[in-house]
Design a protein around this motif. Structure first.
Motif, PDB file in Angstrom:
ATOM      1  N   UNK A 164       0.805  -1.213   0.000  1.00 16.90           N
ATOM      2  CA  UNK A 164       0.000   0.000   0.000  1.00 16.90           C
ATOM      3  C   UNK A 164       0.839   1.264   0.000  1.00 16.90           C
ATOM      4  N   UNK A 165       2.101   1.145   0.410  1.00 11.58           N
ATOM      5  CA  UNK A 165       3.010   2.299   0.380  1.00 11.58           C
ATOM      6  C   UNK A 165       3.711   2.347  -0.983  1.00 11.58           C
ATOM      7  N   UNK A 210       7.751   3.626  -7.244  1.00  9.84           N
ATOM      8  CA  UNK A 210       6.976   2.433  -7.605  1.00  9.84           C
ATOM      9  C   UNK A 210       6.071   2.040  -6.439  1.00  9.84           C
ATOM     10  N   UNK A 211       5.009   1.307  -6.726  1.00 13.67           N
ATOM     11  CA  UNK A 211       4.210   0.773  -5.619  1.00 13.67           C
ATOM     12  C   UNK A 211       4.954  -0.385  -4.946  1.00 13.67           C
ATOM     13  N   UNK A 216      -2.701   7.381  -5.440  1.00 15.51           N
ATOM     14  CA  UNK A 216      -1.301   7.415  -5.846  1.00 15.51           C
ATOM     15  C   UNK A 216      -1.169   7.605  -7.349  1.00 15.51           C
ATOM     16  N   UNK A 217      -2.048   6.968  -8.092  1.00 16.50           N
ATOM     17  CA  UNK A 217      -2.032   7.116  -9.553  1.00 16.50           C
ATOM     18  C   UNK A 217      -2.289   8.573  -9.941  1.00 16.50           C
ATOM     19  N   UNK A 247      -0.183  12.290   5.139  1.00 11.57           N
ATOM     20  CA  UNK A 247       0.683  11.107   5.267  1.00 11.57           C
ATOM     21  C   UNK A 247       0.868  10.376   3.948  1.00 11.57           C
ATOM     22  N   UNK A 248       0.643  11.068   2.851  1.00  8.56           N
ATOM     23  CA  UNK A 248       0.741  10.443   1.527  1.00  8.56           C
ATOM     24  C   UNK A 248       2.173  10.025   1.200  1.00  8.56           C
ATOM     25  N   UNK A 249       3.154  10.872   1.543  1.00  9.21           N
ATOM     26  CA  UNK A 249       4.553  10.612   1.171  1.00  9.21           C
ATOM     27  C   UNK A 249       4.981  11.521   0.040  1.00  9.21           C
ATOM     28  N   UNK A 250       5.746  10.981  -0.880  1.00 12.86           N
ATOM     29  CA  UNK A 250       6.240  11.789  -1.987  1.00 12.86           C
ATOM     30  C   UNK A 250       6.479  10.956  -3.230  1.00 12.86           C
ATOM     31  N   UNK A 251       6.429  11.622  -4.384  1.00 17.26           N
ATOM     32  CA  UNK A 251       6.659  10.967  -5.676  1.00 17.26           C
ATOM     33  C   UNK A 251       7.635  11.827  -6.476  1.00 17.26           C
TER      34      UNK A 251
END
Length: 466
Positions: free
Chosen positions: A243-244, A266-267, A276-277, A426-430
Protein backbone atom coordinates in the motif's frame (compact mmCIF):
# COMPACT_ATOMS: atom_id res chain seq x y z
CA UNK A 1 47.61 3.16 -16.42
CA UNK A 2 44.75 3.51 -18.88
CA UNK A 3 43.31 7.00 -19.36
CA UNK A 4 39.70 7.44 -20.46
CA UNK A 5 40.47 9.49 -23.55
CA UNK A 6 43.38 9.88 -25.95
CA UNK A 7 46.50 11.97 -25.31
CA UNK A 8 45.27 14.35 -28.00
CA UNK A 9 42.01 15.00 -26.15
CA UNK A 10 43.81 16.16 -22.99
CA UNK A 11 46.26 18.29 -24.98
CA UNK A 12 43.43 19.95 -26.86
CA UNK A 13 41.52 20.68 -23.63
CA UNK A 14 44.57 22.28 -22.01
CA UNK A 15 45.33 24.32 -25.13
CA UNK A 16 41.81 25.72 -25.18
CA UNK A 17 42.09 26.56 -21.50
CA UNK A 18 45.40 28.36 -21.96
CA UNK A 19 44.06 30.37 -24.87
CA UNK A 20 40.98 31.43 -22.92
CA UNK A 21 42.84 32.46 -19.74
CA UNK A 22 45.66 34.12 -21.68
CA UNK A 23 48.35 34.55 -19.02
CA UNK A 24 49.44 33.53 -15.54
CA UNK A 25 49.98 30.22 -13.76
CA UNK A 26 47.21 27.61 -13.47
CA UNK A 27 47.44 25.34 -10.43
CA UNK A 28 45.53 22.02 -10.38
CA UNK A 29 45.33 20.01 -7.17
CA UNK A 30 44.64 16.33 -7.49
CA UNK A 31 43.16 14.55 -4.49
CA UNK A 32 44.88 12.44 -1.84
CA UNK A 33 43.93 9.24 -0.09
CA UNK A 34 41.62 9.90 2.87
CA UNK A 35 41.52 7.71 5.99
CA UNK A 36 38.31 6.26 7.43
CA UNK A 37 39.24 5.50 11.01
CA UNK A 38 42.98 4.92 10.99
CA UNK A 39 45.76 5.95 8.65
CA UNK A 40 45.97 2.93 6.36
CA UNK A 41 42.24 2.22 6.15
CA UNK A 42 41.27 4.47 3.26
CA UNK A 43 38.01 5.55 1.77
CA UNK A 44 37.76 4.56 -1.90
CA UNK A 45 39.91 7.06 -3.78
CA UNK A 46 38.14 9.61 -5.97
CA UNK A 47 40.19 11.95 -8.12
CA UNK A 48 39.21 15.59 -8.53
CA UNK A 49 36.99 15.88 -11.59
CA UNK A 50 38.64 18.99 -13.04
CA UNK A 51 42.05 17.33 -12.66
CA UNK A 52 40.66 14.31 -14.52
CA UNK A 53 39.19 16.53 -17.23
CA UNK A 54 42.51 18.18 -18.10
CA UNK A 55 45.03 15.49 -17.09
CA UNK A 56 43.16 12.17 -17.04
CA UNK A 57 45.35 10.60 -14.32
CA UNK A 58 43.26 8.72 -11.77
CA UNK A 59 45.64 8.26 -8.85
CA UNK A 60 46.45 10.12 -5.62
CA UNK A 61 49.36 12.41 -4.86
CA UNK A 62 49.46 14.45 -8.08
CA UNK A 63 49.51 18.19 -8.72
CA UNK A 64 49.85 19.94 -12.06
CA UNK A 65 50.92 23.41 -13.10
CA UNK A 66 50.49 25.23 -16.40
CA UNK A 67 52.65 28.32 -16.77
CA UNK A 68 50.91 30.02 -19.68
CA UNK A 69 53.51 32.78 -20.05
CA UNK A 70 56.43 30.35 -20.26
CA UNK A 71 54.36 27.73 -22.12
CA UNK A 72 55.36 25.03 -19.63
CA UNK A 73 53.22 22.20 -18.22
CA UNK A 74 54.58 20.31 -15.21
CA UNK A 75 53.26 17.20 -13.48
CA UNK A 76 54.28 16.97 -9.83
CA UNK A 77 54.32 13.68 -7.96
CA UNK A 78 56.60 10.94 -6.69
CA UNK A 79 57.34 7.44 -7.87
CA UNK A 80 56.46 4.69 -5.42
CA UNK A 81 59.18 3.42 -3.14
CA UNK A 82 59.97 -0.30 -3.10
CA UNK A 83 58.23 -0.59 0.27
CA UNK A 84 55.10 1.08 -1.09
CA UNK A 85 55.01 -1.35 -4.02
CA UNK A 86 54.87 -4.22 -1.50
CA UNK A 87 51.43 -3.00 -0.48
CA UNK A 88 50.19 -1.28 -3.62
CA UNK A 89 51.89 -3.08 -6.50
CA UNK A 90 53.98 -1.44 -9.18
CA UNK A 91 52.83 1.78 -10.86
CA UNK A 92 54.21 3.31 -14.05
CA UNK A 93 56.93 5.92 -13.49
CA UNK A 94 55.74 9.52 -13.25
CA UNK A 95 57.42 10.33 -16.58
CA UNK A 96 55.38 7.61 -18.33
CA UNK A 97 52.17 8.91 -16.76
CA UNK A 98 52.95 12.41 -18.00
CA UNK A 99 53.62 11.12 -21.48
CA UNK A 100 50.24 9.33 -21.49
CA UNK A 101 48.52 12.72 -21.38
CA UNK A 102 50.94 14.69 -23.54
CA UNK A 103 53.19 16.26 -20.90
CA UNK A 104 57.01 16.34 -20.97
CA UNK A 105 58.04 17.78 -17.60
CA UNK A 106 57.78 16.02 -14.23
CA UNK A 107 59.06 17.03 -10.82
CA UNK A 108 58.84 15.81 -7.25
CA UNK A 109 55.89 17.22 -5.36
CA UNK A 110 58.34 18.60 -2.79
CA UNK A 111 59.33 21.21 -5.40
CA UNK A 112 55.90 22.79 -5.84
CA UNK A 113 56.39 25.40 -3.13
CA UNK A 114 59.66 26.69 -4.56
CA UNK A 115 58.17 26.89 -8.05
CA UNK A 116 55.19 28.92 -6.83
CA UNK A 117 57.57 31.24 -4.99
CA UNK A 118 59.55 31.74 -8.21
CA UNK A 119 56.43 32.86 -10.11
CA UNK A 120 55.04 35.15 -7.39
CA UNK A 121 55.04 38.09 -9.83
CA UNK A 122 52.56 36.23 -12.03
CA UNK A 123 48.88 35.68 -11.27
CA UNK A 124 48.46 32.22 -9.75
CA UNK A 125 45.01 30.85 -10.56
CA UNK A 126 43.47 28.05 -8.50
CA UNK A 127 39.97 26.65 -7.95
CA UNK A 128 38.03 26.47 -4.66
CA UNK A 129 39.52 23.73 -2.44
CA UNK A 130 36.78 21.43 -1.10
CA UNK A 131 39.16 18.97 0.58
CA UNK A 132 40.79 20.18 3.82
CA UNK A 133 44.17 18.72 2.87
CA UNK A 134 44.20 20.76 -0.33
CA UNK A 135 43.31 23.90 1.59
CA UNK A 136 46.26 23.20 3.87
CA UNK A 137 48.58 22.64 0.92
CA UNK A 138 47.60 25.93 -0.68
CA UNK A 139 48.05 27.80 2.59
CA UNK A 140 51.55 26.35 3.00
CA UNK A 141 52.71 26.85 -0.58
CA UNK A 142 51.38 30.40 -0.86
CA UNK A 143 52.13 31.35 2.76
CA UNK A 144 48.57 32.54 3.35
CA UNK A 145 45.94 31.87 6.01
CA UNK A 146 43.01 29.59 5.26
CA UNK A 147 40.71 32.60 5.13
CA UNK A 148 43.00 34.33 2.64
CA UNK A 149 43.08 31.24 0.42
CA UNK A 150 39.30 31.36 -0.02
CA UNK A 151 39.48 35.04 -0.98
CA UNK A 152 42.22 34.34 -3.56
CA UNK A 153 40.29 31.74 -5.56
CA UNK A 154 40.30 32.70 -9.25
CA UNK A 155 36.80 33.48 -10.50
CA UNK A 156 38.22 33.78 -14.02
CA UNK A 157 39.59 30.25 -13.75
CA UNK A 158 36.25 28.96 -12.42
CA UNK A 159 34.24 30.54 -15.23
CA UNK A 160 36.61 29.23 -17.89
CA UNK A 161 36.56 25.68 -16.55
CA UNK A 162 32.76 25.79 -16.33
CA UNK A 163 32.48 26.98 -19.94
CA UNK A 164 34.69 24.11 -21.13
CA UNK A 165 33.27 21.31 -18.99
CA UNK A 166 29.62 22.29 -19.55
CA UNK A 167 29.68 21.36 -23.25
CA UNK A 168 29.98 17.59 -23.45
CA UNK A 169 31.84 16.14 -26.42
CA UNK A 170 30.61 13.05 -28.26
CA UNK A 171 33.17 10.91 -26.44
CA UNK A 172 31.98 12.29 -23.09
CA UNK A 173 28.36 11.55 -24.01
CA UNK A 174 29.40 7.96 -24.74
CA UNK A 175 30.86 7.74 -21.23
CA UNK A 176 27.74 9.28 -19.71
CA UNK A 177 25.65 6.79 -21.64
CA UNK A 178 27.64 3.92 -20.10
CA UNK A 179 26.97 5.31 -16.63
CA UNK A 180 23.27 5.77 -17.33
CA UNK A 181 22.92 2.26 -18.73
CA UNK A 182 24.41 0.81 -15.55
CA UNK A 183 22.00 3.04 -13.61
CA UNK A 184 19.09 1.61 -15.62
CA UNK A 185 20.14 -1.93 -14.69
CA UNK A 186 20.33 -0.90 -11.03
CA UNK A 187 16.76 0.39 -11.18
CA UNK A 188 15.55 -2.69 -13.03
CA UNK A 189 17.04 -4.79 -10.24
CA UNK A 190 15.15 -2.80 -7.58
CA UNK A 191 11.86 -2.70 -9.50
CA UNK A 192 11.94 -6.47 -9.95
CA UNK A 193 13.16 -7.36 -6.44
CA UNK A 194 11.22 -5.11 -4.07
CA UNK A 195 8.53 -6.94 -2.07
CA UNK A 196 6.50 -6.24 1.05
CA UNK A 197 8.39 -7.30 4.16
CA UNK A 198 11.84 -6.45 2.81
CA UNK A 199 14.07 -3.88 4.42
CA UNK A 200 15.23 -0.85 2.47
CA UNK A 201 18.84 -1.82 3.19
CA UNK A 202 18.36 -5.12 1.36
CA UNK A 203 17.58 -3.16 -1.78
CA UNK A 204 20.53 -0.86 -1.12
CA UNK A 205 22.76 -3.93 -1.18
CA UNK A 206 21.23 -5.17 -4.42
CA UNK A 207 21.60 -1.93 -6.37
CA UNK A 208 25.09 -1.20 -5.04
CA UNK A 209 26.16 -4.73 -5.95
CA UNK A 210 24.72 -4.31 -9.43
CA UNK A 211 26.79 -1.15 -9.98
CA UNK A 212 29.97 -2.83 -8.74
CA UNK A 213 29.37 -5.98 -10.76
CA UNK A 214 29.12 -3.93 -13.95
CA UNK A 215 32.44 -2.16 -13.38
CA UNK A 216 31.11 1.00 -11.79
CA UNK A 217 30.10 2.30 -8.40
CA UNK A 218 27.32 4.47 -7.02
CA UNK A 219 27.53 8.11 -8.16
CA UNK A 220 26.17 9.36 -4.81
CA UNK A 221 24.67 7.75 -1.68
CA UNK A 222 21.46 6.11 -2.94
CA UNK A 223 18.04 7.25 -1.78
CA UNK A 224 15.82 4.19 -1.32
CA UNK A 225 12.87 4.94 0.91
CA UNK A 226 9.18 4.47 1.62
CA UNK A 227 9.30 8.01 3.02
CA UNK A 228 9.56 9.81 -0.29
CA UNK A 229 8.52 13.10 1.28
CA UNK A 230 12.05 13.35 2.75
CA UNK A 231 13.91 14.63 -0.28
CA UNK A 232 17.40 13.31 0.56
CA UNK A 233 16.66 10.36 2.81
CA UNK A 234 19.67 8.13 3.53
CA UNK A 235 18.07 6.05 6.26
CA UNK A 236 17.52 2.46 5.10
CA UNK A 237 15.94 0.86 8.19
CA UNK A 238 12.28 0.83 7.18
CA UNK A 239 10.30 -2.24 6.19
CA UNK A 240 8.46 -2.18 2.87
CA UNK A 241 4.71 -2.24 3.50
CA UNK A 242 1.98 -3.05 1.01
CA UNK A 243 0.00 0.00 0.00
CA UNK A 244 3.01 2.30 0.38
CA UNK A 245 5.26 3.57 -2.39
CA UNK A 246 9.03 3.16 -2.72
CA UNK A 247 11.13 6.02 -4.06
CA UNK A 248 14.52 5.14 -5.53
CA UNK A 249 16.86 7.96 -6.53
CA UNK A 250 20.29 6.62 -7.42
CA UNK A 251 22.73 6.06 -10.23
CA UNK A 252 26.07 4.65 -11.21
CA UNK A 253 29.45 6.25 -11.62
CA UNK A 254 31.23 4.51 -14.48
CA UNK A 255 34.89 3.48 -14.35
CA UNK A 256 35.67 6.78 -16.10
CA UNK A 257 33.83 8.66 -13.30
CA UNK A 258 30.94 9.93 -15.39
CA UNK A 259 27.66 9.84 -13.49
CA UNK A 260 24.17 8.53 -13.98
CA UNK A 261 21.18 9.77 -11.96
CA UNK A 262 17.69 8.27 -12.29
CA UNK A 263 14.64 8.35 -10.02
CA UNK A 264 11.57 6.15 -10.07
CA UNK A 265 8.70 5.83 -7.62
CA UNK A 266 6.98 2.43 -7.60
CA UNK A 267 4.21 0.77 -5.62
CA UNK A 268 5.43 -1.63 -2.95
CA UNK A 269 2.66 -3.96 -4.12
CA UNK A 270 1.64 -4.75 -7.68
CA UNK A 271 -0.21 -1.50 -8.43
CA UNK A 272 -0.66 2.08 -7.29
CA UNK A 273 -3.80 3.03 -5.38
CA UNK A 274 -6.19 5.36 -7.18
CA UNK A 275 -4.91 8.32 -5.14
CA UNK A 276 -1.30 7.41 -5.85
CA UNK A 277 -2.03 7.12 -9.55
CA UNK A 278 -3.56 10.61 -9.58
CA UNK A 279 -0.52 12.24 -7.97
CA UNK A 280 1.93 10.16 -10.03
CA UNK A 281 0.23 11.24 -13.26
CA UNK A 282 0.47 14.90 -12.24
CA UNK A 283 4.23 14.48 -11.70
CA UNK A 284 4.55 12.59 -14.97
CA UNK A 285 2.70 15.33 -16.87
CA UNK A 286 5.15 17.90 -15.49
CA UNK A 287 8.05 15.64 -16.53
CA UNK A 288 6.78 15.35 -20.12
CA UNK A 289 6.07 19.10 -20.30
CA UNK A 290 9.60 19.92 -19.17
CA UNK A 291 11.24 17.39 -21.51
CA UNK A 292 9.30 18.77 -24.48
CA UNK A 293 10.63 22.27 -23.69
CA UNK A 294 14.32 21.29 -23.60
CA UNK A 295 16.28 22.92 -26.42
CA UNK A 296 19.17 25.34 -26.96
CA UNK A 297 18.44 28.97 -26.15
CA UNK A 298 15.78 28.29 -23.52
CA UNK A 299 16.37 29.33 -19.92
CA UNK A 300 16.25 26.29 -17.65
CA UNK A 301 14.62 28.50 -15.01
CA UNK A 302 11.69 28.98 -17.40
CA UNK A 303 11.41 25.22 -17.91
CA UNK A 304 11.40 24.80 -14.13
CA UNK A 305 8.56 27.32 -13.80
CA UNK A 306 6.71 25.62 -16.66
CA UNK A 307 6.89 22.33 -14.76
CA UNK A 308 5.76 24.08 -11.57
CA UNK A 309 2.74 25.47 -13.43
CA UNK A 310 1.90 21.97 -14.67
CA UNK A 311 2.13 20.55 -11.15
CA UNK A 312 -0.13 23.33 -9.89
CA UNK A 313 -2.69 22.59 -12.64
CA UNK A 314 -2.93 18.98 -11.55
CA UNK A 315 -3.21 19.89 -7.89
CA UNK A 316 -5.97 22.37 -8.72
CA UNK A 317 -7.90 19.63 -10.50
CA UNK A 318 -7.76 17.69 -7.22
CA UNK A 319 -9.00 20.74 -5.32
CA UNK A 320 -5.79 21.12 -3.33
CA UNK A 321 -4.70 24.33 -5.06
CA UNK A 322 -7.00 27.11 -6.20
CA UNK A 323 -7.08 30.61 -7.65
CA UNK A 324 -4.92 32.11 -10.38
CA UNK A 325 -2.17 29.55 -10.97
CA UNK A 326 0.20 31.94 -12.71
CA UNK A 327 0.09 34.16 -9.66
CA UNK A 328 0.34 31.14 -7.35
CA UNK A 329 3.55 29.99 -9.02
CA UNK A 330 4.90 33.52 -9.18
CA UNK A 331 4.44 33.86 -5.42
CA UNK A 332 5.81 30.36 -4.73
CA UNK A 333 2.63 28.78 -3.34
CA UNK A 334 3.34 25.54 -5.25
CA UNK A 335 6.57 25.13 -3.25
CA UNK A 336 4.55 23.61 -0.41
CA UNK A 337 4.47 20.54 -2.67
CA UNK A 338 7.62 21.01 -4.81
CA UNK A 339 10.36 22.42 -2.62
CA UNK A 340 13.37 21.75 -4.84
CA UNK A 341 14.66 22.47 -8.33
CA UNK A 342 13.64 20.69 -11.52
CA UNK A 343 17.13 19.42 -12.30
CA UNK A 344 20.86 20.00 -12.53
CA UNK A 345 23.86 19.60 -14.79
CA UNK A 346 25.17 16.05 -15.17
CA UNK A 347 28.74 15.02 -15.97
CA UNK A 348 31.71 13.69 -14.05
CA UNK A 349 29.92 14.85 -10.91
CA UNK A 350 26.29 13.95 -10.39
CA UNK A 351 25.71 17.65 -9.66
CA UNK A 352 28.27 18.58 -12.24
CA UNK A 353 30.98 21.02 -11.12
CA UNK A 354 29.10 21.89 -7.93
CA UNK A 355 32.46 22.24 -6.15
CA UNK A 356 33.07 25.32 -8.33
CA UNK A 357 29.91 27.04 -7.09
CA UNK A 358 26.28 26.99 -8.26
CA UNK A 359 26.43 30.72 -8.99
CA UNK A 360 28.99 29.98 -11.75
CA UNK A 361 27.74 26.59 -12.98
CA UNK A 362 24.01 27.24 -13.08
CA UNK A 363 23.80 31.01 -13.22
CA UNK A 364 25.50 34.02 -14.83
CA UNK A 365 26.58 37.55 -13.96
CA UNK A 366 23.15 38.74 -15.10
CA UNK A 367 21.03 35.84 -13.80
CA UNK A 368 21.24 35.42 -10.03
CA UNK A 369 19.72 32.74 -7.82
CA UNK A 370 16.33 33.54 -6.33
CA UNK A 371 15.84 33.91 -2.58
CA UNK A 372 12.27 32.53 -2.78
CA UNK A 373 11.62 29.25 -0.96
CA UNK A 374 11.70 26.44 -3.52
CA UNK A 375 13.11 28.50 -6.35
CA UNK A 376 16.28 29.16 -4.36
CA UNK A 377 16.99 25.41 -4.52
CA UNK A 378 17.12 25.44 -8.33
CA UNK A 379 20.73 24.55 -9.15
CA UNK A 380 20.49 25.41 -12.84
CA UNK A 381 18.76 28.50 -14.20
CA UNK A 382 20.75 29.72 -17.20
CA UNK A 383 20.20 29.34 -20.92
CA UNK A 384 20.71 25.84 -22.31
CA UNK A 385 23.29 25.14 -24.99
CA UNK A 386 23.88 22.22 -27.30
CA UNK A 387 26.02 19.68 -25.46
CA UNK A 388 24.67 20.41 -21.99
CA UNK A 389 23.60 17.29 -20.09
CA UNK A 390 20.85 17.91 -17.55
CA UNK A 391 18.38 16.04 -15.40
CA UNK A 392 14.62 16.52 -15.29
CA UNK A 393 13.17 15.51 -11.89
CA UNK A 394 9.80 16.95 -10.93
CA UNK A 395 8.08 15.74 -7.79
CA UNK A 396 5.24 16.26 -5.35
CA UNK A 397 5.95 15.93 -1.64
CA UNK A 398 3.53 16.16 1.28
CA UNK A 399 5.61 17.11 4.33
CA UNK A 400 3.46 17.25 7.50
CA UNK A 401 5.61 19.72 9.45
CA UNK A 402 5.85 22.08 6.49
CA UNK A 403 2.09 21.88 5.93
CA UNK A 404 1.47 22.66 9.61
CA UNK A 405 3.84 25.63 9.52
CA UNK A 406 2.26 27.14 6.41
CA UNK A 407 -1.27 26.53 7.66
CA UNK A 408 -0.54 28.03 11.08
CA UNK A 409 0.73 31.17 9.34
CA UNK A 410 -2.19 31.14 6.88
CA UNK A 411 0.46 31.24 4.16
CA UNK A 412 -0.79 31.37 0.56
CA UNK A 413 -4.34 30.56 1.70
CA UNK A 414 -5.60 32.21 -1.50
CA UNK A 415 -3.98 29.38 -3.46
CA UNK A 416 -4.05 26.37 -1.10
CA UNK A 417 -7.13 24.63 0.33
CA UNK A 418 -5.76 23.35 3.62
CA UNK A 419 -8.97 21.50 4.49
CA UNK A 420 -8.84 19.40 1.34
CA UNK A 421 -5.10 18.91 1.83
CA UNK A 422 -5.59 17.34 5.27
CA UNK A 423 -6.23 13.80 3.99
CA UNK A 424 -2.89 13.80 2.12
CA UNK A 425 -0.68 14.67 5.10
CA UNK A 426 0.68 11.11 5.27
CA UNK A 427 0.74 10.44 1.53
CA UNK A 428 4.55 10.61 1.17
CA UNK A 429 6.24 11.79 -1.99
CA UNK A 430 6.66 10.97 -5.68
CA UNK A 431 9.57 11.87 -7.95
CA UNK A 432 10.68 10.72 -11.40
CA UNK A 433 13.96 11.64 -13.10
CA UNK A 434 16.02 11.04 -16.23
CA UNK A 435 19.07 12.63 -17.84
CA UNK A 436 19.05 14.36 -21.23
CA UNK A 437 21.60 15.80 -23.64
CA UNK A 438 20.68 19.04 -25.40
CA UNK A 439 20.83 18.63 -29.20
CA UNK A 440 20.63 21.07 -32.12
CA UNK A 441 16.87 21.36 -31.95
CA UNK A 442 15.76 19.70 -28.71
CA UNK A 443 17.02 16.94 -26.46
CA UNK A 444 17.69 13.23 -26.34
CA UNK A 445 17.40 10.93 -23.36
CA UNK A 446 20.72 9.56 -22.15
CA UNK A 447 21.04 5.79 -22.26
CA UNK A 448 18.39 3.10 -22.51
CA UNK A 449 14.94 4.33 -21.48
CA UNK A 450 13.66 2.97 -18.17
CA UNK A 451 9.87 2.40 -17.90
CA UNK A 452 8.17 5.44 -16.40
CA UNK A 453 4.50 5.32 -17.46
CA UNK A 454 2.06 4.00 -14.86
CA UNK A 455 0.98 0.93 -16.85
CA UNK A 456 4.55 -0.06 -17.65
CA UNK A 457 5.67 0.32 -14.03
CA UNK A 458 2.70 -1.69 -12.77
CA UNK A 459 3.40 -4.47 -15.31
CA UNK A 460 6.92 -4.83 -13.91
CA UNK A 461 5.63 -4.82 -10.36
CA UNK A 462 2.92 -7.39 -11.10
CA UNK A 463 5.57 -9.83 -12.37
CA UNK A 464 7.79 -9.09 -9.37
CA UNK A 465 5.04 -9.77 -6.81
CA UNK A 466 3.88 -13.08 -8.35
Amino acid sequence: MQTTFSKETYIERRNRLKKMIGSGVLLFLGNEESSVNFKDNWYPFRQDSTFLYFFGLDMPGLTAVIDIDQDIEILYGDNLTVEETVWQGSHPPLSDLANEVGMSYTKSKSEIGSFLTSVRNQRIHFLPPYRPENLQKLAGWLKKSHQEIHSLVSVEFIKTVVSLRSIKSEEEIRELTKAVNISVKMHQKLMSAAKPGMKEYELLGLVTGEALSLGGNVSFPPIITINGQILHNHNYSNTLVGGKMLLGDFGAESASHYAGDITRTIPVGSRFSDGQREIYQIVLNAYHTAVAALKPGVMFKEIHLLACRKLAEGLKELGIMKGNLDEAVNQGAHALFFQCGLGHMLGMDVHDMEDLGEEYVGYTDDLKKSSQFGLRSLRLGKELEKGYCVTIEPGIYFIPKLIDQWQAGNLHSNFIDYEKLAHLRDFGGIRVEDGFVITDTGSKILGEPLPIEITDVENIRAKAIQ
